[in-house]
Design a protein around this motif. Structure first.
Motif, PDB file in Angstrom:
ATOM      1  N   HIS A  57       0.840  -1.187   0.000  1.00  0.00           N
ATOM      2  CA  HIS A  57       0.000   0.000   0.000  1.00  0.00           C
ATOM      3  C   HIS A  57       0.883   1.247   0.000  1.00  0.00           C
ATOM      4  O   HIS A  57       2.062   1.197   0.362  1.00  0.00           O
ATOM      5  CB  HIS A  57      -0.939   0.029   1.220  1.00  0.00           C
ATOM      6  N   ARG A  60      -2.453   7.681   0.485  1.00  0.00           N
ATOM      7  CA  ARG A  60      -3.398   8.266  -0.468  1.00  0.00           C
ATOM      8  C   ARG A  60      -2.865   9.595  -1.007  1.00  0.00           C
ATOM      9  O   ARG A  60      -3.184   9.992  -2.129  1.00  0.00           O
ATOM     10  CB  ARG A  60      -4.767   8.456   0.187  1.00  0.00           C
ATOM     11  N   TRP A  65      -0.841   6.624  -7.315  1.00  0.00           N
ATOM     12  CA  TRP A  65      -2.047   5.852  -7.614  1.00  0.00           C
ATOM     13  C   TRP A  65      -2.983   6.565  -8.586  1.00  0.00           C
ATOM     14  O   TRP A  65      -3.912   5.952  -9.109  1.00  0.00           O
ATOM     15  CB  TRP A  65      -2.782   5.498  -6.320  1.00  0.00           C
ATOM     16  N   LYS A  66      -2.723   7.848  -8.869  1.00  0.00           N
ATOM     17  CA  LYS A  66      -3.547   8.585  -9.814  1.00  0.00           C
ATOM     18  C   LYS A  66      -2.937   8.623 -11.212  1.00  0.00           C
ATOM     19  O   LYS A  66      -3.518   9.182 -12.136  1.00  0.00           O
ATOM     20  CB  LYS A  66      -3.762  10.008  -9.319  1.00  0.00           C
ATOM     21  N   GLU A 116      -8.948   0.517  -3.656  1.00  0.00           N
ATOM     22  CA  GLU A 116      -9.466   1.436  -2.645  1.00  0.00           C
ATOM     23  C   GLU A 116     -10.491   0.790  -1.714  1.00  0.00           C
ATOM     24  O   GLU A 116     -10.936   1.427  -0.762  1.00  0.00           O
ATOM     25  CB  GLU A 116     -10.106   2.647  -3.315  1.00  0.00           C
ATOM     26  N   CYS A 154      -7.033   3.272   7.295  1.00  0.00           N
ATOM     27  CA  CYS A 154      -7.256   2.618   6.002  1.00  0.00           C
ATOM     28  C   CYS A 154      -7.790   3.602   4.959  1.00  0.00           C
ATOM     29  O   CYS A 154      -7.565   3.430   3.761  1.00  0.00           O
ATOM     30  CB  CYS A 154      -8.206   1.436   6.159  1.00  0.00           C
ATOM     31  N   GLN A 155      -8.487   4.637   5.409  1.00  0.00           N
ATOM     32  CA  GLN A 155      -8.967   5.650   4.476  1.00  0.00           C
ATOM     33  C   GLN A 155      -7.831   6.520   3.944  1.00  0.00           C
ATOM     34  O   GLN A 155      -7.977   7.194   2.923  1.00  0.00           O
ATOM     35  CB  GLN A 155     -10.011   6.536   5.164  1.00  0.00           C
ATOM     36  N   ALA A 156      -6.689   6.484   4.635  1.00  0.00           N
ATOM     37  CA  ALA A 156      -5.550   7.315   4.249  1.00  0.00           C
ATOM     38  C   ALA A 156      -4.547   6.583   3.371  1.00  0.00           C
ATOM     39  O   ALA A 156      -3.495   7.128   3.043  1.00  0.00           O
ATOM     40  CB  ALA A 156      -4.855   7.845   5.499  1.00  0.00           C
ATOM     41  N   ILE A 157      -4.868   5.336   2.971  1.00  0.00           N
ATOM     42  CA  ILE A 157      -3.954   4.567   2.131  1.00  0.00           C
ATOM     43  C   ILE A 157      -4.692   4.012   0.911  1.00  0.00           C
ATOM     44  O   ILE A 157      -5.922   3.966   0.877  1.00  0.00           O
ATOM     45  CB  ILE A 157      -3.293   3.401   2.905  1.00  0.00           C
ATOM     46  N   VAL A 158      -3.916   3.615  -0.071  1.00  0.00           N
ATOM     47  CA  VAL A 158      -4.435   2.957  -1.272  1.00  0.00           C
ATOM     48  C   VAL A 158      -3.645   1.670  -1.468  1.00  0.00           C
ATOM     49  O   VAL A 158      -2.405   1.674  -1.381  1.00  0.00           O
ATOM     50  CB  VAL A 158      -4.297   3.855  -2.514  1.00  0.00           C
TER      51      VAL A 158
END
Length: 211
Positions: A57, A60, A65-66, A116, A154-158
């Motif tokens: 991971h 984010r 990841w973009k 995600e 977990c919301q702060a990672i991809v």
């Protein structure tokens, strides 16, 4: 990478063993002509796909990841050491020896995808924790932390998955030298404080350990 025949590590078992035992890798991607290199731990699932799948991971906030990059290479490094010419018996006989560096490395090439989904991310963090808490006197688990805290992290990672399509392994040691030279290198490395197993690998013994 440059790969002389006597330094090839072609065994899938050995390649997987090194990746599992030394999981901290450098993930290299190319997008729009720019080269990105991100160091991170990658867990190997050797049972998925022909050559296995790597998972990890990134933050984010990391723009990786973009990007549209789909092809990637993960570089794993095992033990390494400078080898002084003084290690070799040949120095005392004919003197035709030079300094060198011994190392083990595996490159995993494949297709990268980003994930995600919160369920996948939480399961991944749990797998990561279980892997690296092994050997601790009191292993920590994600269940030791508040659920809301873990959910927030977990919301702060991809998540990332690299489906391995090609593996290149290199074991540069003293495989091409005689047994006396190999034993001398092994002894010299152990005298420097290296473990028996790593000294053995860097003197030419096959890499077989599983992490």
């Amino acid at each position: 990478m440059y790969l002389p025949r006597h330094f090839r590590m072609d065994s899938l078992e050995a390649q997987h063993a090194l990746m599992a035992h030394y999981p901290f890798a450098t993930l290299v991607t190319v997008s729009s002509g720019d080269i990105e290199a991100n160091p991170l731990p990658l867990l190997l699932n050797p049972y998925q796909g022909e050559h296995g799948v790597l998972e990890g991971h990134i933050a984010r906030a990391n723009p990786l990841w973009k990007t549209p990059a789909a092809q990637a290479m993960a570089m794993f490094h095992g033990p390494d050491s400078y080898i002084t010419p003084s290690s070799y018996p040949a120095k005392r006989t004919h003197g035709r020896v030079v300094l060198t560096w011994h190392y083990l490395s595996v490159q995993a090439h494949g297709t990268l995808r980003f994930i995600e989904g919160p369920d996948w991310l939480k399961a991944h963090v749990a797998r990561l924790t279980d892997r690296f808490e092994q050997g601790q006197a009191t292993p920590w688990s994600i269940g030791d932390a508040p659920q809301a805290y873990i959910d927030g992290l977990c919301q702060a990672i991809v998540g990332i998955e690299l489906s391995i399509e090609r593996l290149i392994g290199k074991h540069k040691a003293a495989q091409h030298k005689d047994e006396a030279a190999q034993q001398a290198v092994c002894s010299a490395l152990k005298q420097q404080g290296m473990s028996d197993s790593e000294a053995g690998w860097l003197s030419g013994a096959p890499f077989t350990r599983h992490g």
